[in-house]
Design an enzyme around this catalytic site. Structure first.
Site, short mmCIF file in Angstrom:
data_model
loop_
_atom_site.label_atom_id
_atom_site.label_comp_id
_atom_site.label_asym_id
_atom_site.label_seq_id
_atom_site.Cartn_x
_atom_site.Cartn_y
_atom_site.Cartn_z
N ARG A 50 1.05 -1.29 -0.06
CA ARG A 50 -0.05 -0.08 -0.02
C ARG A 50 0.93 1.18 -0.03
O ARG A 50 0.38 2.26 -0.69
CB ARG A 50 -0.95 -0.04 1.13
CG ARG A 50 -1.91 1.01 1.15
CD ARG A 50 -2.97 0.90 2.28
NE ARG A 50 -2.53 1.13 3.48
CZ ARG A 50 -3.20 1.25 4.79
NH1 ARG A 50 -4.48 0.77 4.59
NH2 ARG A 50 -2.74 1.27 5.85
N LYS A 146 -2.41 7.02 1.09
CA LYS A 146 -2.36 7.50 2.53
C LYS A 146 -1.31 8.26 2.36
O LYS A 146 0.12 8.01 2.66
CB LYS A 146 -1.98 6.23 3.07
CG LYS A 146 -2.05 6.42 4.59
CD LYS A 146 -1.92 4.86 5.39
CE LYS A 146 -1.79 5.19 6.75
NZ LYS A 146 -2.78 6.05 7.59
N GLU A 179 -15.89 6.97 6.63
CA GLU A 179 -15.04 6.02 7.46
C GLU A 179 -14.46 7.26 8.63
O GLU A 179 -15.18 8.14 8.78
CB GLU A 179 -13.72 5.78 7.02
CG GLU A 179 -12.85 7.22 6.38
CD GLU A 179 -11.58 6.71 5.72
OE1 GLU A 179 -11.15 5.66 5.78
OE2 GLU A 179 -11.10 7.49 4.69
N1 PMP Z 1 -8.98 5.07 7.21
C1 PMP Z 1 -7.89 5.90 7.46
C2 PMP Z 1 -8.14 7.31 7.22
C3 PMP Z 1 -6.68 5.64 8.30
O1 PMP Z 1 -5.83 6.69 8.39
C4 PMP Z 1 -6.57 4.41 8.34
C5 PMP Z 1 -5.38 3.88 9.29
N2 PMP Z 1 -4.42 3.58 8.41
C6 PMP Z 1 -7.65 3.36 8.18
C7 PMP Z 1 -8.73 3.81 7.72
C8 PMP Z 1 -7.37 1.86 8.80
O2 PMP Z 1 -6.51 1.43 7.87
P1 PMP Z 1 -5.43 0.11 8.52
O3 PMP Z 1 -6.23 -0.83 8.80
O4 PMP Z 1 -4.76 -0.24 7.25
O5 PMP Z 1 -4.81 0.76 9.43
#
Ligand code: PMP
Length: 285
Positions: A50, A146, A179
């Site tokens: 990612r 990200k 989210e």
């Molecule tokens: N959404 C956002 C905006 C985030 O910053 C994160 C954290 N990385 C997540 C969802 C969850 O992603 P992950 O399970 O890969 O940590």
């Protein structure tokens, strides 16, 4: 504490980047948050994939191979003698000038920090609100990338702080609940698990993907479908997922109480399964 910075391990006090770094000046860079559990770096390959996808999307060439980047993470844990840790891996555009043209930046800066960290939001259920700050549309600034530009999430978190609750959930421009500030949302209704689809404004969380997989293994029906406020308010169970937070039930959303403030059966099962696999799925230090 030793920090990895551009090929060297340096004490925290010496881990510094230039004030001309475009990561600082413009949020021009990408990052990952990763966890290690009992000597196993959970889903490390997926996080590295990612990171490189985020970098490619913003035309940032990372000067290390994925294998070398995996070694950076593992070495950072070894040097700091950590078996359980939260790891922050950052690649910035590097030092440039005050102009925003990235061609002025000589080479990316690579940073890896590892610290002990308990689950970010605790183990209990939390209180959350939906906020007025909207997640940017995918054709504006796709949350699938990200990037270091987390102002949108920070602003939402500030509103949660003002409201004296633990977390903020964000809607997209259409009004779907997409989210949290650093986590994905799951709704349980009549035994079916629902979460926002990746074509909406979300970061496709790695914990999200793991939970979907575990749920399917448990024989639970999973739907990746847009979530409405009504879905939240009438949920049997509600939880968020993320690397820092892990799996956290929401007991109250915009004043509506969910499942009498108790951890629901499906949430409980998924949390138990998650605890079993988190020391296994990944790469050993
Ligand atoms: N959404 C956002 C905006 C985030 O910053 C994160 C954290 N990385 C997540 C969802 C969850 O992603 P992950 O399970 O890969 O940590």
């Amino acid at each position: 504490m030793k920090i990895y910075l551009n090929g060297k391990f340096v004490p925290k006090e010496e881990a510094k980047v230039s004030v001309f770094d475009h990561g600082l000046l413009y949020g021009d860079g990408v990052f990952e948050g990763i966890r290690a559990y009992d000597g196993n770096v959970f889903m490390l390959k997926e996080h590295i994939d990612r990171l490189y996808d985020s970098a490619k999307s913003i035309c940032l060439d990372i000067p290390l191979t994925k294998e070398e980047m995996i070694d950076v993470v593992l070495e950072t844990l070894r040097v700091n003698n950590l078996k359980d840790a939260y790891i922050r891996l950052v690649v910035t555009r590097g030092e440039g000038d005050l102009g925003l043209d990235p061609r002025k930046c000589k080479e990316p800066s690579i940073i890896c920090i590892a610290i002990p960290m308990p689950p970010l939001l605790g183990e209990e259920g939390i209180r959350a609100i939906t906020v007025s700050v909207r997640r940017p549309p995918i054709d504006v600034l796709n949350p699938a990338v990200k990037s270091l530009n987390y102002l949108n999430s920070v602003l939402a978190k500030i509103l949660a702080n003002y409201a004296n609750v633990d977390e903020a959930l964000l809607l997209d421009k259409e009004g779907y609940v997409v989210e949290g500030t650093g986590d994905n949302i799951f709704v349980v209704k009549n035994g079916v698990l629902k979460t926002s689809p990746p074509y909406l404004s979300i970061l496709k969380g790695i914990t999200r993907d793991v939970v979907i997989k575990l749920a399917k293994e448990e024989g639970i029906e999973v739907r990746e479908e847009p979530i409405t406020l009504h879905d939240l308010y009438t949920a049997d169970e509600l939880f968020i997922t993320g690397t820092a937070a892990e799996i956290v039930p929401i007991f109250e959303i915009d004043g509506r109480i969910i499942n009498n403030k108790k951890v629901g059966e499906i949430t409980k099962r998924l949390r138990e399964r998650f605890k079993e696999i988190r020391t296994k799925w990944g790469i050993k230090i």
